[in-house]
Structure formats: C-alpha cells, structure tokens
Design an enzyme around this catalytic site. Structure first.
Site, PDB file in Angstrom:
ATOM      1  N   ILE A  28      41.438  33.250  28.029  1.00  0.00           N
ATOM      2  CA  ILE A  28      42.410  34.737  28.528  1.00  0.00           C
ATOM      3  C   ILE A  28      42.453  34.520  29.930  1.00  0.00           C
ATOM      4  CG2 ILE A  28      41.379  36.168  26.540  1.00  0.00           C
ATOM      5  CD1 ILE A  28      39.690  37.513  29.231  1.00  0.00           C
ATOM      6  N   SER A  29      43.735  35.220  30.574  1.00  0.00           N
ATOM      7  CA  SER A  29      43.947  35.362  31.642  1.00  0.00           C
ATOM      8  C   SER A  29      43.432  36.473  32.357  1.00  0.00           C
ATOM      9  CB  SER A  29      45.489  35.432  31.962  1.00  0.00           C
ATOM     10  OG  SER A  29      46.021  36.210  31.378  1.00  0.00           O
ATOM     11  N   THR A  30      43.405  36.781  33.372  1.00  0.00           N
ATOM     12  CA  THR A  30      42.517  37.974  34.080  1.00  0.00           C
ATOM     13  C   THR A  30      42.922  39.453  33.770  1.00  0.00           C
ATOM     14  OG1 THR A  30      43.635  37.518  36.133  1.00  0.00           O
ATOM     15  CG2 THR A  30      41.362  36.793  35.980  1.00  0.00           C
TER      16      THR A  30
ATOM     17  N   ASP B 201      44.717  39.686  30.778  1.00  0.00           N
ATOM     18  CA  ASP B 201      44.972  39.557  29.289  1.00  0.00           C
ATOM     19  C   ASP B 201      43.801  40.495  28.453  1.00  0.00           C
ATOM     20  OD1 ASP B 201      45.463  38.742  26.929  1.00  0.00           O
ATOM     21  OD2 ASP B 201      45.348  36.662  27.502  1.00  0.00           O
TER      22      ASP B 201
END
Length: 150
Positions: free
Chosen positions: A15-17, A19
């Site tokens: 996951i991105s920060t 997300d």
C-alpha cells in the site's frame, strides 16, 4: 533447523502511505487461504520493500505467492517478470486474485510468458530509442523507410 514440510501460501500486499486498501487486500488474501501475509507500505517506485524481501527469503519449492492485484507486487512490468521468473525457477506458484492469474495452470503460465515477451520487447524498443545515432546511421525517414517494421 526443521525442514520445510508442507507447502505454504504467502500473501503479499503493498500500500502507499495515503492508500486505504490495506484491509481490502488483507481480507482478500485471507479468503484465498494465505498462511501468512506480508505488507509493505511504500510508493510503487520505491525500490526497497523489506517485507517482500523477507517473504522471498522464506519461499521454498512448492509454495505459492498470492497477491490481490499484479501492480501490488511489481513496480514495473520488468520487475514483475523478474519476480515471476524467480518463482518459476524455484518451483513456486503464483496467483493474482484481481486478474485471475494462477501459474499452476498451463494457460496462465502461457499468459505470463507473453507478458515476459512484451516486457523484453519494451526494453528492446527503449534501447533502440536511446542508442546514439552514430556509425553512419541516419533517420529512417531520410532513408526513405517509414518506421513500419515487422
């Protein structure tokens, strides 16, 4: 050290920060029967993904790697193909839930080999475009050739 008896199913999520899909990915991986799930929080371009590296260290022949979506595993098509090649060489299976890819079936292995060929083609095109135009080569249009090459 105890031998690796039964095959394991490892899930990998990234996951991105900013997300919010962590639980969505983890729920899907749990439903897919994953014995253990590794999660990295990183942007797609970030090269260092410690949980992915940890999972790769644990993988043994017969194990399966499951991802929610292909883009969660690979940062690029080439990175994805390299990982698939590693899995294949080490006798492991791969499954992507969203794209319905499962390399334990011959058809999906073929599909992934096509991806690999496309990635190689893309690299060749990039190499061709970035090669210096020296050694007497001129623009294809100036030579009367269009760029329609088969």
């Amino acid at each position: 050290m105890v031998g690796h008896m039964a095959s394991m199913i490892y899930g990998y999520a990234r996951i991105s920060t900013n997300d919010q899909t962590t639980s969505l990915q983890k729920d899907a991986l749990e439903k897919a029967g994953c014995d253990r799930i590794f999660t990295d929080v990183a942007s797609g371009a970030k090269a260092h993904r410690p949980e992915l590296d940890h999972m790769l260290d644990l993988l043994r022949e017969g194990d399966m790697v499951v991802v929610w979506k292909l883009d969660r595993l690979g940062r690029s098509m080439q990175n994805l193909v390299d990982l698939m090649t590693t899995f294949d060489e080490r006798g492991m299976q791969f499954r992507s839930l969203t794209e319905s890819i499962d390399t334990s079936t011959p058809g999906d292995t073929l599909v992934f080999n096509i991806f690999g060929s496309l990635a190689q083609f893309e690299r060749d095109l990039i190499r061709e475009r970035t090669r210096p135009r020296t050694r007497g080569r001129s623009c294809p249009r100036a030579e009367g050739r269009m760029t329609r090459q088969t």
